[in-house]
Design an enzyme around this catalytic site. Structure first.
Site, PDB file in Angstrom:
ATOM      1  N   CYS A 145       0.828  -1.206   0.000  1.00 54.92           N
ATOM      2  CA  CYS A 145       0.000   0.000   0.000  1.00 54.92           C
ATOM      3  C   CYS A 145       0.870   1.268   0.000  1.00 54.92           C
ATOM      4  CB  CYS A 145      -0.959  -0.043   1.181  1.00 54.92           C
ATOM      5  SG  CYS A 145      -2.408   1.012   1.010  1.00 54.92           S
ATOM      6  N   HIS A 146       0.840   2.068   1.079  1.00 54.74           N
ATOM      7  CA  HIS A 146       1.683   3.253   1.193  1.00 54.74           C
ATOM      8  C   HIS A 146       3.072   2.929   1.741  1.00 54.74           C
ATOM      9  CE1 HIS A 146      -2.311   5.117   0.920  1.00 54.74           C
ATOM     10  NE2 HIS A 146      -1.712   6.231   0.557  1.00 54.74           N
TER      11      HIS A 146
END
Length: 205
Positions: free
Chosen positions: A112-113
């Protein structure tokens, strides 16, 4: 429970604001595969998980960054969440900890991030990666080959886009942690020739 990762020690690096399921699902899967897992953070105590914008649970920190080194572990997991990697990437100890896994050619899994930390550690040049879409421009600017795929593996670096990808992410991360060191897992190239050689040998695992 399998013994695929028996004898392996895996670090999870996170701080307040991590996407909870991106820590708990890999944690359970890797632990069930036989590994010893530890939660590493900036400070001791507890860190706050989130479910997107909503507050989640708090988790006990096992070790602080000042107490550990990449040499203590066989692999690293970087959960996402917006605030978590954003805070970690401005912490020199966190960035150095991540970079050292690449210097020591050890597998790293980021979702994800989480790949924001890879940008800050300068370890994505010439690598095929994925992430949450909003991180793609940062990764491309850092020299990565960004693709929109469920899971991507490039010489021991495993990346995925979002919680929906967790099954594939956990499976591939366990495979890479079981395999161990990767010759192509290096933090940076000292010369253009080294970069060319590294890129020529990188690809799917």
């Amino acid at each position: 429970m399998s013994n695929q990762l028996e004898g392996k020690k895996i670090a999870f690096l996170a701080t307040d604001g991590f996407e909870q399921v991106e820590l708990t699902e890999p944690w359970s899967a890797i632990k069930d595969a036989g590994a010893n897992v530890e939660l590493v953070s900036i400070e001791s105590g507890k860190i706050q998980g989130v479910h997107h914008e909503k507050q989640g649970d708090k988790f006990d920190v096992d070790k602080t960054l000042s107490e550990v080194a990449a040499s203590d572990y066989h692999g690293l997991v970087l959960p996402g969440g917006v605030f978590n990697p954003d805070a970690l990437r401005v912490n020199e100890n966190a960035v150095g900890f991540v970079r050292d896994f690449f210097n020591q050619k050890k597998p790293v899994a980021a979702i994800c991030h989480g790949p924001w930390l890879l940008v800050e550690a300068d370890v994505v040049k010439g690598r095929k990666v994925t992430s949450w879409p909003s991180v793609s421009t940062d990764l491309k600017n850092a020299g990565a080959n960004w693709v929109d795929e469920e899971v991507v593996c490039d010489n021991g670096l495993v990346t995925s886009r979002k919680p929906d990808d967790l099954d594939a992410f956990c499976k591939k991360a366990i495979e890479e942690f079981a395999e161990g060191k990767h010759d192509g897992q290096v933090a940076d190239c000292e010369t253009d020739a080294q970069c060319a050689d590294s890129q020529a040998t990188q690809g799917s695992c």
